[in-house]
Write an enzyme that holds these catalytic residues in place. Structure first.
Site, PDB file in Angstrom:
ATOM      1  NE  ARG A   1      -6.817   0.729  11.616  1.00  0.00           N
ATOM      2  CZ  ARG A   1      -5.622   0.590  11.061  1.00  0.00           C
ATOM      3  NH1 ARG A   1      -4.767   1.603  11.075  1.00  0.00           N
ATOM      4  NH2 ARG A   1      -5.245  -0.544  10.521  1.00  0.00           N
TER       5      ARG A   1
ATOM      6  CE1 TYR B   1      10.748  31.888   0.569  1.00  0.00           C
ATOM      7  CE2 TYR B   1      10.986  29.491   0.535  1.00  0.00           C
ATOM      8  CZ  TYR B   1      10.668  30.683  -0.114  1.00  0.00           C
ATOM      9  OH  TYR B   1      10.292  30.659  -1.415  1.00  0.00           O
TER      10      TYR B   1
ATOM     11  CG  MET C   1       7.340  23.088  -2.864  1.00  0.00           C
ATOM     12  SD  MET C   1       6.185  23.940  -3.936  1.00  0.00           S
ATOM     13  CE  MET C   1       5.390  25.071  -2.838  1.00  0.00           C
TER      14      MET C   1
ATOM     15  CE  LYS D   1      -0.457  -0.143   5.039  1.00  0.00           C
ATOM     16  NZ  LYS D   1      -1.257  -0.657   6.164  1.00  0.00           N
TER      17      LYS D   1
HETATM   18  C1  PLP Z   1      -0.373  -1.604   6.945  1.00  0.00           C
HETATM   19  C2  PLP Z   1      -0.909  -2.848   7.500  1.00  0.00           C
HETATM   20  C3  PLP Z   1      -0.075  -3.959   7.756  1.00  0.00           C
HETATM   21  C4  PLP Z   1       1.431  -3.896   7.659  1.00  0.00           C
HETATM   22  O1  PLP Z   1       1.977  -3.387   8.847  1.00  0.00           O
HETATM   23  P1  PLP Z   1       3.561  -3.336   9.106  1.00  0.00           P
HETATM   24  O2  PLP Z   1       3.668  -2.794  10.467  1.00  0.00           O
HETATM   25  O3  PLP Z   1       4.120  -2.394   8.079  1.00  0.00           O
HETATM   26  O4  PLP Z   1       4.076  -4.712   8.924  1.00  0.00           O
HETATM   27  C5  PLP Z   1      -0.675  -5.147   8.130  1.00  0.00           C
HETATM   28  N1  PLP Z   1      -2.004  -5.245   8.288  1.00  0.00           N
HETATM   29  C6  PLP Z   1      -2.838  -4.195   8.082  1.00  0.00           C
HETATM   30  C7  PLP Z   1      -4.289  -4.363   8.292  1.00  0.00           C
HETATM   31  C8  PLP Z   1      -2.315  -2.956   7.708  1.00  0.00           C
HETATM   32  O5  PLP Z   1      -3.137  -1.910   7.543  1.00  0.00           O
END
Ligand code: PLP
Length: 334
Positions: A117, A244, A289, A33
């Site tokens: 969550r 800046y 930037m 991801k």
């Molecule tokens: C991002 C994520 C992971 C991976 O977590 P790491 O700490 O990077 O290994 C695993 N499971 C879910 C549901 C996640 O959102």
């Protein structure tokens, strides 16, 4: 131009360590991801395929489509497809969404064991199973996610116990061969007897897991390095400022050079005035930037080889340092 290198040997070293912990390479689902934690989705997918990784985890359908040809199995963490796919599995995060999935979608049911969550509640398990069946979905796995896998408090143990109860309950109901998974990187590295069907590993594969209590975690090697190139150079006198707000002020005559990356490229602005490169070169003034100035005359600066170092300066975690890096920075596999 600033550029990123990806060290394939380091990725393979990390996957070797992970495979030892799972005792089976095929149980590794590599989390890709957010542009593979800033490393570059296609670059990491290519290397993972070469290593023999068959499973990937992404956040969205759009991400799944980009990398699906590299893997046999893709799990989408939070999206709903228009049509069922033979390769892509979708997460059910809430009992109320079950009716939105098209018939025949392969789904995995996320259960909330204490993170609060995503996921259905444990008491909704039976009704979720009936709704999944009614909707004509193909349930393949049940999983959970840990809130405190990298912290030594009781929450991890509590969630683990809750998930064991979920598993036992489903097994006794002789649900057709469901798969179970709960471990992210930190959970896998703290487990002493891993026996589930899959792990979802991200940060450990990228070599930036922070789990000092695990000796195996210290053998992981960061995959990504960031380099920047000099745009211009000058000598400044005592009392003169840089950048800046002139927040850096020279205390003597010195050389300051400006390099071609900034917060627009994903380098955190909070590093202004405090950051040092691994080679001990100090940043001077505010990150802007597309520019950051350093007390150096080198044509190229090695900004970092370990996102955990940057995270310390920025008071954040390696995940944020890495995922901030913009996709348009050139990435070379070395
Ligand atoms: C991002 C994520 C992971 C991976 O977590 P790491 O700490 O990077 O290994 C695993 N499971 C879910 C549901 C996640 O959102």
């Amino acid at each position: 131009m600033a550029y990123i290198t990806l060290n394939k040997n380091h990725l393979f070293n990390n996957l070797d360590i992970i495979a030892k912990l799972t005792c089976d390479k095929d149980k590794i689902a590599l989390v890709l991801k957010d542009n593979a934690y800033g490393h570059g989705m296609l670059e990491v997918a290519t290397m993972a395929k070469e290593y023999g990784i068959k499973k990937a985890v992404v956040q969205s359908n759009a991400e799944a489509e980009i990398i699906q040809e590299y893997f046999e199995y893709v799990l989408v963490l939070a999206d709903i497809p228009k049509v069922a796919s033979s390769k892509i599995r979708y997460t059910i995060n809430d009992i109320k969404t079950i009716k939105k999935f098209p018939k025949d979608t392969k789904v995995e049911l996320k259960v909330n064991t204490g993170m609060n969550r995503n996921g259905i509640e444990i008491h909704e398990l039976d009704s979720s199973l009936s709704l999944i069946e009614k909707q004509g979905l193909e349930l393949e796995a049940v999983f959970t996610h840990h809130a405190c896998a990298d912290e030594l408090d009781g929450v991890y143990e509590l969630q683990k116990k809750n998930f064991e109860l979920v598993k036992d309950g489903l097994k006794s109901k002789s649900q057709k061969s469901l798969r179970f998974h709960s471990c992210n990187s930190a959970a896998l590295f703290r487990e002493t007897s891993f026996d589930e069907d899959m792990v979802r590993v991200g940060i450990a594969a990228y070599g930036c897991l922070e789990l000092p209590s695990s000796s195996k975690a210290t053998e992981l090697k960061p995959v990504l390095s960031l380099y920047a190139q000099k745009i211009s150079s000058r000598e400044i006198n005592a009392g003169e400022g840089v950048g800046y707000g002139a927040t850096f002020s020279a205390d003597k005559k010195m050389i300051v050079s400006n390099y071609d990356f900034g917060y627009g490229d994903g380098f955190l602005r909070v590093c202004s005035n405090s950051f040092y490169t691994k080679d001990g070169v100090k940043i001077a003034g505010r990150v802007s930037m597309d520019n950051s100035s350093f007390l150096s005359d080198e044509d190229e600066l090695f900004i970092f080889s370990d996102a955990r170092d940057v995270a310390q300066f920025a008071n954040t975690i390696s995940y944020e340092v890495l995922t901030s890096l913009k996709a348009n920075i050139k990435r070379d596999i070395i």
